[in-house]
Design an enzyme around this catalytic site. Structure first.
Site, PDB file in Angstrom:
ATOM      1  CG  LEU A 285      32.275  26.283  24.463  1.00  0.00           C
ATOM      2  CD1 LEU A 285      32.100  27.531  25.318  1.00  0.00           C
ATOM      3  CD2 LEU A 285      30.931  25.569  24.333  1.00  0.00           C
TER       4      LEU A 285
ATOM      5  CG  ASP B 192      18.603  19.497  39.262  1.00  0.00           C
ATOM      6  OD1 ASP B 192      18.274  18.356  38.881  1.00  0.00           O
ATOM      7  OD2 ASP B 192      18.556  19.856  40.455  1.00  0.00           O
TER       8      ASP B 192
ATOM      9  CG  ASN C  40      17.321  16.533  32.466  1.00  0.00           C
ATOM     10  OD1 ASN C  40      17.174  17.689  32.101  1.00  0.00           O
ATOM     11  ND2 ASN C  40      18.449  15.862  32.281  1.00  0.00           N
TER      12      ASN C  40
ATOM     13  CG  HIS D 172      17.556  11.703  32.268  1.00  0.00           C
ATOM     14  ND1 HIS D 172      17.910  12.765  33.069  1.00  0.00           N
ATOM     15  CD2 HIS D 172      17.153  10.721  33.113  1.00  0.00           C
ATOM     16  CE1 HIS D 172      17.728  12.431  34.336  1.00  0.00           C
ATOM     17  NE2 HIS D 172      17.260  11.202  34.393  1.00  0.00           N
TER      18      HIS D 172
ATOM     19  CB  ILE E 275      27.440  23.471  45.263  1.00  0.00           C
ATOM     20  CG1 ILE E 275      27.313  24.954  45.692  1.00  0.00           C
ATOM     21  CG2 ILE E 275      28.614  23.288  44.324  1.00  0.00           C
ATOM     22  CD1 ILE E 275      27.014  25.944  44.585  1.00  0.00           C
ATOM     23  CB  SER E 276      24.574  18.780  43.902  1.00  0.00           C
ATOM     24  OG  SER E 276      23.323  19.201  44.385  1.00  0.00           O
TER      25      SER E 276
ATOM     26  NE  ARG F  12      19.472  10.946  40.117  1.00  0.00           N
ATOM     27  CZ  ARG F  12      19.062  12.006  39.463  1.00  0.00           C
ATOM     28  NH1 ARG F  12      18.440  11.870  38.316  1.00  0.00           N
ATOM     29  NH2 ARG F  12      19.271  13.212  39.951  1.00  0.00           N
TER      30      ARG F  12
ATOM     31  CD  GLU G  46      27.998  12.594  45.269  1.00  0.00           C
ATOM     32  OE1 GLU G  46      27.952  13.340  44.265  1.00  0.00           O
ATOM     33  OE2 GLU G  46      29.058  12.358  45.879  1.00  0.00           O
TER      34      GLU G  46
HETATM   35  C1  IPE Z   1      23.153  17.324  40.449  1.00  0.00           C
HETATM   36  O1  IPE Z   1      21.795  17.102  40.329  1.00  0.00           O
HETATM   37  C2  IPE Z   1      23.897  16.396  39.551  1.00  0.00           C
HETATM   38  C3  IPE Z   1      23.761  16.655  38.122  1.00  0.00           C
HETATM   39  C4  IPE Z   1      23.113  17.643  37.583  1.00  0.00           C
HETATM   40  C5  IPE Z   1      24.448  15.727  37.254  1.00  0.00           C
HETATM   41  P1  IPE Z   1      21.009  16.136  41.330  1.00  0.00           P
HETATM   42  O2  IPE Z   1      19.586  16.218  40.945  1.00  0.00           O
HETATM   43  O3  IPE Z   1      21.639  14.808  41.328  1.00  0.00           O
HETATM   44  O4  IPE Z   1      21.299  16.836  42.731  1.00  0.00           O
HETATM   45  P2  IPE Z   1      20.509  16.771  44.108  1.00  0.00           P
HETATM   46  O5  IPE Z   1      20.370  15.328  44.455  1.00  0.00           O
HETATM   47  O6  IPE Z   1      19.194  17.421  43.884  1.00  0.00           O
HETATM   48  O7  IPE Z   1      21.366  17.545  45.052  1.00  0.00           O
HETATM   49  C1  IPE Z   2      19.369  16.387  36.096  1.00  0.00           C
HETATM   50  O1  IPE Z   2      18.021  16.116  36.159  1.00  0.00           O
HETATM   51  C2  IPE Z   2      20.146  15.322  35.362  1.00  0.00           C
HETATM   52  C3  IPE Z   2      20.865  14.390  36.240  1.00  0.00           C
HETATM   53  C4  IPE Z   2      21.102  14.555  37.511  1.00  0.00           C
HETATM   54  C5  IPE Z   2      21.390  13.195  35.621  1.00  0.00           C
HETATM   55  P1  IPE Z   2      17.388  15.264  37.338  1.00  0.00           P
HETATM   56  O2  IPE Z   2      17.335  13.837  36.905  1.00  0.00           O
HETATM   57  O3  IPE Z   2      18.093  15.489  38.606  1.00  0.00           O
HETATM   58  O4  IPE Z   2      15.925  15.850  37.382  1.00  0.00           O
HETATM   59  P2  IPE Z   2      15.064  16.145  38.674  1.00  0.00           P
HETATM   60  O5  IPE Z   2      15.894  17.014  39.561  1.00  0.00           O
HETATM   61  O6  IPE Z   2      14.765  14.834  39.308  1.00  0.00           O
HETATM   62  O7  IPE Z   2      13.848  16.847  38.149  1.00  0.00           O
HETATM   63 MG    MG Z   3      17.863  16.762  40.138  1.00  0.00          MG
END
Ligand code: IPE
Ligand code: IPE
Ligand code: MG
Length: 239
Positions: free
Chosen positions: A127, A16, A18, A33, A191-192, A67, A63
Site C-alpha cells: 500500500l 474526523d 478525534n 488525536h 470536503i474541507s 486552532r 486551516e
Molecule cells: C478536516 O477536519 C481536516 C482534517 C481531518 C485534517 P476539520 O475538523 O478540520 O474540518 P472542519 O473544520 O470540520 O470542516
Molecule cells: C480530526 O479530528 C483531526 C484533525 C482535524 C487534526 P478533529 O480534531 O477535527 O475532531 P472534532 O471534529 O473536533 O471532533
Molecule cells: Mg473535526
C-alpha cells in the site's frame, strides 16, 4: 470481507471526530488525536491486506493552524512521537509512505523525520500511504500553478502543453491515480479542502462513526457501499 467485492484502488479518508471522541470520554481533545493516530496504522495495514493500492489520509489541514496554540503544538509533535516510535515497524512493513502538503511551516525535526520515513519505505511494494499533513487542496493548486508559470517563463514547457495530465504532474499527488472512494468519519458531510482535483469522480461515503472508532468492520462497510455504486463517469454505463 467478501471476495466478490470491487475493491477501490485509491481511498481517501478525512479522519474526523478525534476531539468529540475524547470529549465523550471526559478527556482532553489531544487524547483523541493520539488514539486517532494509532488507528491510522491499523487501517493502513488492513487496507494493504485487502488489496487497496493507495490510501490518502487527511491528518492536518492548512486551516487547522487556526486552532488553539496548545492543540496545534500537540498535533505537530504527535507525528514526531509516532514515527520515532514506529520507525522499525514501518521499515519492516510492506507499506510505502509518502507525504502531501506544505513542508515550509513544519519544524526541521519533523521534516527530517518525514524524509527519513519516505527513504526507509521507498522500495516497499505494498500500500502507498499518502499522509496529507499541512495539506490544503487550494494551497496545492496555487503552488502547482506557480510552478507551471515558472516553467513557462523558463521555457521548460509552453502554454499549449497544459492539459489535465500536466496539471496532475505538478500536484503533490503526482503519480497517484484519482481517488475512487472518499470516506469522511464523524457525521460531517463536507470536503474541507481535501484533494478537490483528485476526487472529481470519487464516490463519497459519510459515516457517523468517529475516527478513533473506525475499524476494519467500518472500512468493510464503506467498501461494500462503494461496490454497489454505479460509476458512470458521465457516460451511460449500466451496472
Ligand atoms: C478536516 O477536519 C481536516 C482534517 C481531518 C485534517 P476539520 O475538523 O478540520 O474540518 P472542519 O473544520 O470540520 O470542516
Ligand atoms: C480530526 O479530528 C483531526 C484533525 C482535524 C487534526 P478533529 O480534531 O477535527 O475532531 P472534532 O471534529 O473536533 O471532533
Ligand atoms: Mg473535526
Amino acid at each position: 470481507m467478501q471476495n466478490d467485492l470491487n475493491i477501490p484502488t485509491h481511498i481517501a479518508i478525512i479522519l474526523d471526530g478525534n476531539g468529540r471522541w475524547a470529549k465523550k470520554r471526559g478527556m482532553p481533545r489531544v487524547y483523541g488525536h493520539r488514539k486517532g493516530a494509532y488507528n491510522i496504522s491499523n487501517i493502513a495495514q488492513y487496507a494493504d491486506e485487502i488489496g487497496i493500492k493507495v490510501m490518502s489520509i487527511y491528518c492536518f489541514s492548512t486551516e487547522n493552524w487556526s486552532r488553539p496554540g496548545d492543540e496545534v503544538t500537540y498535533l505537530m509533535k504527535l507525528p514526531i512521537r509516532y514515527f520515532s516510535r514506529y520507525k522499525e515497524k514501518i521499515k519492516n512493513s510492506n507499506i510505502k509512505v509518502i507525504f502531501s502538503g506544505r513542508r515550509d511551516h513544519v519544524s526541521e525535526k519533523l521534516n527530517t523525520l518525514m524524509d527519513e520515513i519516505v527513504e526507509l519505505t521507498k522500495d516497499h511494494v505494498g500500500l502507498i500511504l499518502n499522509i496529507c499533513f499541512d495539506y490544503g487542496s487550494r494551497d496545492e493548486l496555487v503552488r502547482a500553478i506557480k510552478n507551471i508559470a515558472n516553467d513557462i517563463i523558463s521555457n521548460k514547457i509552453t502554454i499549449s502543453d497544459i492539459d489535465t495530465k500536466l496539471i496532475n504532474s505538478y500536484l503533490d499527488t503526482k503519480n497517484l491515480p484519482d481517488v475512487d472512494l472518499l470516506i469522511r468519519t464523524s457525521g460531517e458531510q463536507r470536503i474541507s479542502n481535501f484533494l478537490l482535483w483528485q476526487i472529481a469522480y470519487a464516490e463519497l461515503y459519510f459515516t457517523d462513526v468517529l475516527w478513533p472508532d473506525f475499524d476494519k468492520i467500518e472500512l468493510d462497510k464503506a467498501i461494500i457501499s462503494y461496490s454497489n455504486r454505479n460509476r458512470r463517469f458521465g457516460g451511460l454505463k449500466e451496472k
